[in-house]
Design an enzyme around this catalytic site. Structure first.
Site, PDB file in Angstrom:
ATOM      1  N   ASP A  10      53.193  73.560  69.753  1.00 49.44           N
ATOM      2  CA  ASP A  10      53.042  72.557  70.825  1.00 49.44           C
ATOM      3  C   ASP A  10      53.978  72.726  72.021  1.00 49.44           C
ATOM      4  O   ASP A  10      53.554  72.964  73.156  1.00 49.44           O
ATOM      5  CB  ASP A  10      53.156  71.133  70.251  1.00 49.44           C
ATOM      6  CG  ASP A  10      54.373  70.916  69.343  1.00 49.44           C
ATOM      7  OD1 ASP A  10      55.145  71.873  69.106  1.00 49.44           O
ATOM      8  OD2 ASP A  10      54.558  69.787  68.861  1.00 49.44           O
TER       9      ASP A  10
ATOM     10  N   THR B 281      61.651  67.930  75.572  1.00 49.42           N
ATOM     11  CA  THR B 281      60.592  67.537  74.645  1.00 49.42           C
ATOM     12  C   THR B 281      60.996  66.358  73.751  1.00 49.42           C
ATOM     13  O   THR B 281      60.204  65.868  72.973  1.00 49.42           O
ATOM     14  CB  THR B 281      60.122  68.750  73.805  1.00 49.42           C
ATOM     15  OG1 THR B 281      58.914  68.405  73.137  1.00 49.42           O
ATOM     16  CG2 THR B 281      61.173  69.172  72.797  1.00 49.42           C
TER      17      THR B 281
ATOM     18  N   ARG C 114      67.516  67.037  70.480  1.00 51.66           N
ATOM     19  CA  ARG C 114      67.968  65.648  70.300  1.00 51.66           C
ATOM     20  C   ARG C 114      69.439  65.480  70.694  1.00 51.66           C
ATOM     21  O   ARG C 114      69.783  64.535  71.405  1.00 51.66           O
ATOM     22  CB  ARG C 114      67.778  65.208  68.840  1.00 51.66           C
ATOM     23  CG  ARG C 114      66.330  65.299  68.403  1.00 51.66           C
ATOM     24  CD  ARG C 114      66.107  64.699  67.031  1.00 51.66           C
ATOM     25  NE  ARG C 114      64.865  65.186  66.449  1.00 51.66           N
ATOM     26  CZ  ARG C 114      64.111  64.527  65.586  1.00 51.66           C
ATOM     27  NH1 ARG C 114      64.473  63.334  65.171  1.00 51.66           N
ATOM     28  NH2 ARG C 114      63.010  65.055  65.106  1.00 51.66           N
TER      29      ARG C 114
ATOM     30  N   GLU D 129      53.969  60.867  71.440  1.00 50.68           N
ATOM     31  CA  GLU D 129      53.200  61.724  72.376  1.00 50.68           C
ATOM     32  C   GLU D 129      52.166  60.984  73.225  1.00 50.68           C
ATOM     33  O   GLU D 129      52.030  61.258  74.432  1.00 50.68           O
ATOM     34  CB  GLU D 129      52.537  62.881  71.618  1.00 50.68           C
ATOM     35  CG  GLU D 129      53.514  63.939  71.094  1.00 50.68           C
ATOM     36  CD  GLU D 129      54.275  63.506  69.848  1.00 50.68           C
ATOM     37  OE1 GLU D 129      53.837  62.525  69.199  1.00 50.68           O
ATOM     38  OE2 GLU D 129      55.303  64.130  69.512  1.00 50.68           O
TER      39      GLU D 129
ATOM     40  N   GLU E 248      65.927  71.195  66.508  1.00 53.75           N
ATOM     41  CA  GLU E 248      66.082  69.733  66.447  1.00 53.75           C
ATOM     42  C   GLU E 248      67.415  69.291  67.035  1.00 53.75           C
ATOM     43  O   GLU E 248      67.496  68.276  67.736  1.00 53.75           O
ATOM     44  CB  GLU E 248      65.956  69.231  65.001  1.00 53.75           C
ATOM     45  CG  GLU E 248      64.599  69.490  64.345  1.00 53.75           C
ATOM     46  CD  GLU E 248      63.452  68.673  64.939  1.00 53.75           C
ATOM     47  OE1 GLU E 248      63.695  67.857  65.835  1.00 53.75           O
ATOM     48  OE2 GLU E 248      62.301  68.877  64.501  1.00 53.75           O
TER      49      GLU E 248
HETATM   50  C1  DMJ Z   1      60.077  64.994  68.670  1.00 50.76           C
HETATM   51  O1  DMJ Z   1      61.179  65.430  68.012  1.00 50.76           O
HETATM   52  C2  DMJ Z   1      59.729  65.875  69.813  1.00 50.76           C
HETATM   53  O2  DMJ Z   1      58.867  65.212  70.665  1.00 50.76           O
HETATM   54  C3  DMJ Z   1      59.107  67.157  69.386  1.00 50.76           C
HETATM   55  O3  DMJ Z   1      58.697  67.931  70.475  1.00 50.76           O
HETATM   56  C4  DMJ Z   1      57.914  66.893  68.530  1.00 50.76           C
HETATM   57  N1  DMJ Z   1      58.206  66.010  67.469  1.00 50.76           N
HETATM   58  C5  DMJ Z   1      58.955  64.816  67.708  1.00 50.76           C
HETATM   59  C6  DMJ Z   1      58.144  63.607  68.067  1.00 50.76           C
HETATM   60  O4  DMJ Z   1      56.919  63.530  67.534  1.00 50.76           O
END
Ligand code: DMJ
Length: 673
Positions: A437, A662, A308, A573, A304
């Site tokens: 994912d 992501t 981020r 998403e 995370e």
């Molecule tokens: C985000 O932190 C990122 O997109 C991660 O890959 C999946 N979860 C959240 C958003 O849903």
């Protein structure tokens, strides 16, 4: 001159110029004689009769007239030429388009385009700003030049300011005018509906960097403006009640802390840059400069904080060229490195960034597969920027190791991996949802980031998509929606997380980069399904998880929702995939779907005092049960992808130059197309 009187008066005075033609000379004896020989002779005789002075004067006059004739012929010639050419052009047009005669050029100024000003919406096209100075991005050893887009993004700030002034003026006018929409219906300003999307200009691909340089900035449209308003509203809540903290709790007007690192603020930095919110950006920058301290005795989640914080700082550095963000990125990157000190080199999930220690979660020594394989884009980029290989080495090793592991099912990976043994655990369960994912997403994106040279990544990606097709794809009833289910020990489950909706976008990105064309077909089918996960629900918002009906039952839709799965966390998403689909197909239905989703976020999750909230029940429009939490990815991802989806400017984060991590933070492709 003819003068009968002068002829009668005898020979003319010598100092006069006079040509006298007597009647006997004009008409010959015996009748009219007009033979050439006679005329020549007669003229010659007359000429001889003239004095020298008279002859000189006549000659001079002829010469003078000849010179005048030549001059006027030259200037008339130019005008004549253009007239002649124009009529040739007109003739050509008529030949090319038989029957079509072009209208004569208008004398009055051309009328305004219909979409220049939608009814009572403000005029959004802006004056061409002066060419901004070249913005250098970071130190000279970066190898990658500041992308041309960055220069343009500077001007976006000015564009937004101008738009804001217009919006302010427009607001006042709207309030005074009892709020009439451009469609003529009486509406509240906040619920204003979309302009006809067909009027929005098609993108024009620049043929070269120079062309891009000369391109006019694409004006912000109404839908993008609605995203800016949503962002501002979210930011107001964060600023008023949660400034410098991780997440806003908009109902209780307070905040929650996860890592204590201003998560929302950092996640939102590049969104502000892209949306052109200069003031907000500057304010946030000040906080990063003065208050963001990583030397803290705090446990953070490696994945995370990488996607981020590290990702957010790196992309903001690239967009703004401000070295503050690179310094901060280096700092957090170094502090996360202890996570890789494990027997298998598969990193632990948690790191104490103040103490420099790392550990797995309390109940297990496993890490999540998605977490250890979705930190690569960021660490690889950090190595490239700093010249320090250790970051890239650590994450590449994870990928190489996972590449060789057994326990996959036609390229599909289990959800857990042990940090001691380095082996997959909990074998036999395969999903593209939570915990797996972004493994698939990062296979493709690392391959793109590195210039499409790392074949193992591509092999793993292609094999995995074949695995998805073979084991996880099914069709629902009654609408025959293609969806991605899960496999548990040989049993198929028709369960799909909203998280899986990243997949259509990723497939489309792969197809755009030359991979199988059937990936695009699959992407088109899946994005339709993801949209239906919103459209078939009472609030028009998707739940966290859906179950698809495999057989038609009277009164049942394709999508079923279990009570425990009814929440919506403002996730990105579907909007993310809509953005890719629109970029690559230009099909405006994707923009329209995104617009519906934005309106439903505004309807059911917007907290009037500032901010947006996750909700517990997407099936109850009269009480969606607000959860009192605004996730940082709503600003980092959801609104950013919305803004990009509504844009017709392919250079606004050009997908041949950037790859999104992501968490929607764009990082440069090392060898851009
Ligand atoms: C985000 O932190 C990122 O997109 C991660 O890959 C999946 N979860 C959240 C958003 O849903």
């Amino acid at each position: 001159m003819y003068s009968g009187a002068a002829a009668a008066a005898g020979p003319p005075r010598r100092d006069f110029i006079s040509v006298t033609l007597g009647p006997e000379e004009a008409v010959g004896v015996g009748g009219y004689n007009n033979s050439k020989a006679w005329r020549r002779r007669s003229c010659w005789r007359k000429w001889k009769q003239l004095s020298r002075l008279q002859r000189s004067v006549i000659l001079f006059l002829f010469a003078f007239l000849a010179v005048c004739g030549v001059i006027s012929y030259t200037s008339m010639g130019e005008a004549w030429k253009s007239i002649t050419n124009k009529s040739l052009d007109e003739q050509r047009t008529e030949q090319e388009i038989p029957g079509l005669k072009l209208a004569k050029p208008a004398v009055l100024p051309a009328p305004q385009k219909a979409d220049a000003n939608h009814g009572d919406y403000p005029e959004l096209s802006l004056q061409k700003p002066p060419k901004p100075p070249h913005v250098r991005r970071g130190p000279s050893n970066l190898q990658i030049k500041a992308p041309r887009r960055d220069v343009k993004l500077q001007t976006r700030h000015e564009a937004v300011r101008a738009v804001e002034e217009l919006v302010e003026a427009d607001k006042v006018e709207k309030t005074e005018k009892s709020i009439i929409s451009w469609r003529g219906a009486v509406i509240e300003p906040d619920q204003s509906t979309e302009p006809p999307s067909s009027k929005i200009k098609e993108p024009e691909k620049p043929s070269s960097v120079e062309a891009e340089d000369q391109k006019e900035p694409v004006p912000i449209n109404e839908r993008q403006l609605a995203v800016i308003q949503a962002f501002r509203h979210a930011w107001k809540g964060y600023k008023d009640f949660a400034w410098g903290h991780d997440e806003l709790k908009p109902l209780s007007k307070s905040y929650s802390e996860w890592f204590g690192l201003g998560l929302t603020l950092i996640d939102a930095l590049d969104t502000m840059w892209i949306l052109g919110l200069k003031e907000e950006f500057e304010e946030a920058r000040k906080w990063v400069a003065n208050d963001l301290v990583f030397d803290k005795n705090v446990d953070v989640n490696l994945f995370e904080s990488t996607i981020r914080i590290l990702g957010g700082l790196l992309s903001t550095y690239h967009l703004s060229g401000d070295s503050l963000f690179l310094e901060k990125a280096k700092d957090i990157g170094n502090r996360l490195m202890p996570a890789f000190k494990t027997p298998s080199k598969i990193p632990y999930s948690d790191v104490n960034i103040g103490r420099g220690t790392a550990h797995p979660p309390r109940w297990t020594s496993d890490s999540t597969v998605a977490e250890v394989t979705s930190i690569q884009l960021e660490f690889r980029e950090l190595s490239r920027l700093t010249g320090d290989e250790k970051f890239q080495k650590a994450v590449d090793e994870v990928m190489k190791h996972v590449h060789t592991l057994s326990g996959k099912n036609d390229g599909l990976v289990p959800m857990f991996i042990n940090t001691n043994s380095g082996q997959f655990t909990h074998l036999g369960v395969y999903t593209l949802g939570a915990r797996a994912d972004s493994y698939y997403e990062y296979l493709l994106k690392q391959w793109i980031q590195g210039g499409k040279k790392e074949n193992e990544l591509l092999e793993d990606y292609m094999r995995a998509i074949e695995g998805v097709k073979k084991h996880l794809l099914q069709r629902s009833a009654p609408k025959k929606l293609t969806f991605v289910g899960e496999l548990a020990h040989g049993h198929f489950s028709a369960k799909m997380d909203h998280l899986v909706c990243f997949l259509p976008g990723t497939l489309a990105l792969g197809a755009h980069n030359g991979l199988a064309a059937d990936h695009m077909k699959l992407a088109e089918a899946l994005i339709e399904t993801c949209y239906q996960m919103y459209a078939q629900v009472e609030t028009g918002l998707s739940p966290e998880i859906v179950h698809f009906n495999l057989h038609a039952q009277k009164g049942h839709k394709d999508v079923e929702i279990k009570p425990a799965d009814r929440h919506n966390l403002l996730r990105p998403e579907t909007v993310e995939s809509l953005f890719y689909m629109y970029r690559f197909t230009g099909d405006k239905k994707y923009q329209d779907w995104g617009w519906e989703i934005l309106q439903n976020f505004n309807r059911y999750t917007r907290v009037p005092t500032g901010g947006y909230t996750s909700i517990n029940n997407v099936q109850n429009p009269s009480n969606p049960e607000p959860r009192d939490k605004m996730e940082s990815f709503f600003l980092g991802e959801t609104l950013k992808y919305m803004f990009l989806l509504f844009s017709d400017d392919i250079d606004l984060i050009n997908l041949d130059k950037y790859v999104f991590n992501t968490e929607a933070h764009p990082l440069p492709i090392w060898v851009p197309a």
